[in-house]
Scaffold this motif. Sequence first.
Motif, PDB file in Angstrom:
ATOM      1  N   ASP A 167       5.997   1.205   7.560  1.00 57.02           N
ATOM      2  CA  ASP A 167       4.643   0.785   7.133  1.00 57.02           C
ATOM      3  C   ASP A 167       4.138   1.690   6.046  1.00 57.02           C
ATOM      4  O   ASP A 167       3.488   2.672   6.321  1.00 57.02           O
ATOM      5  N   MET A 168       4.367   1.363   4.748  1.00 54.40           N
ATOM      6  CA  MET A 168       5.290   0.376   4.275  1.00 54.40           C
ATOM      7  C   MET A 168       6.053   0.848   3.054  1.00 54.40           C
ATOM      8  O   MET A 168       6.305   0.120   2.123  1.00 54.40           O
ATOM      9  N   GLU A 176      -5.042   1.405   2.380  1.00 54.04           N
ATOM     10  CA  GLU A 176      -4.999   0.303   3.344  1.00 54.04           C
ATOM     11  C   GLU A 176      -5.214   0.790   4.770  1.00 54.04           C
ATOM     12  O   GLU A 176      -5.802   0.101   5.601  1.00 54.04           O
ATOM     13  N   GLU A 177      -4.751   2.008   5.037  1.00 52.00           N
ATOM     14  CA  GLU A 177      -4.807   2.517   6.416  1.00 52.00           C
ATOM     15  C   GLU A 177      -6.205   2.966   6.830  1.00 52.00           C
ATOM     16  O   GLU A 177      -6.420   3.333   7.980  1.00 52.00           O
ATOM     17  N   HIS A 216       0.816  -1.212   0.000  1.00 48.59           N
ATOM     18  CA  HIS A 216       0.000   0.000   0.000  1.00 48.59           C
ATOM     19  C   HIS A 216       0.853   1.266   0.000  1.00 48.59           C
ATOM     20  O   HIS A 216       1.922   1.308   0.610  1.00 48.59           O
ATOM     21  N   GLU A 221       3.371  -6.261   4.300  1.00 48.44           N
ATOM     22  CA  GLU A 221       3.334  -5.744   5.673  1.00 48.44           C
ATOM     23  C   GLU A 221       4.458  -6.401   6.483  1.00 48.44           C
ATOM     24  O   GLU A 221       4.926  -7.487   6.150  1.00 48.44           O
TER      25      GLU A 221
HETATM   26 ZN   LIG Z   1       0.621  -1.190   6.417  1.00 48.58          ZN
END
Ligand SMILES: [Zn+2]
Length: 375
Positions: A96-97, A131-132, A66, A155
Amino acid sequence: MNESLLELTLEIIKAKSENPPGNESEVADIIKSRLKNYLNFKEIITGKDRINLIFGEGLDLVFNGHMDTVPIGNGWNHNPYGEYTEGKIYGRGASDMKGALSSLIISIEDIVDNGQKDLLKKCKFAFVADEEAGSKYGTKAILNEIKGKYGIVMEGSVLNEKIYIRPGVRGSLWLKIVSYGKSAHSSNPESGINAVMNLAEILIGLKNMKLNYKKHPYLPDPTMSLGTTIRGGEKINVIPDYAEATIDIRTITGMDNNEILSEIENRIKRLKNINDSIDFEILKIEENPAAEISLTSEIIKKAKKVINEVAGYSPGIMGGTGSNDASHMILNGTETLVLGPGDFVNDHAHGKDEFITLERLEKFVKIYGGLIKYA
Ligand SMILES: [Zn+2]
């Protein structure tokens, strides 16, 4: 020291992609400029400034990373837009990430530079949005485009510099409890119904609720965090007619979300027997099931082999507490493993002074490269 890896990581960290608000276009531009000459690509726009990039057409192995990050937040001692000091790359998204993204990009470039471009044919490389914040504009929206035999979600799977593999992820069930009351002047509270106080009773009433589950061999036990946010009341002298609180439940495979919901509902209904002014509603905000792949999956064998070649040991299995895009891919039929350079315990991911070590990123250039080779 891998200068180009360091430079690219700093460049991607500098490109803002905080979510909320959510805007992956700057990061996507960098990735496009790096990979468009080597692979066919597709750009899938899922909203304003919400971009997903898919390079390649192979269906044997699909990489998923992501591009968004959580907001920068406060209190940093290092530059949140990227800084390199003593082997550590600091910045929002380093662990991340964005670090993983640059490891993958460099591994693809290395393969091309070595004249092995044909190796890329079996793979697809997806750089996704959102994604977050639940993946609505990202993985969930493009599932059919990223369906393959095997998958890697990049991840973090490192703990204390040791590399692990994560064949399963916990799920999440996010709820909002709404409490309705009746407003009144607070000098005469009897004429109203206090929604905030009723909500407080509800939250305390749920405190002892036990989740029903069977212990998982490697995933941590499920958790329920009550009142992660709470809101209600407008004015000091008005009895509030509305209040709401959120609940974050993390599940493991085998649990039934509907069962959890009805247990919560039954408990609140029992509270109503004592306080009949309670008037509530339970809203589902977000739901991501837990998912896992078989421990005998080929992708696990391949990952173990590659990690052994690069790091010199066979990786153990890690059961992380978080949930991520792997669950959507697994449930869509892609046998997906979580494998990436981040260390969620020690890297301050989502916190201040997030970092990743260059050494780990260098290892993952080799690991991702090896996985592409064996795809
Ligand atoms: Zn992540």
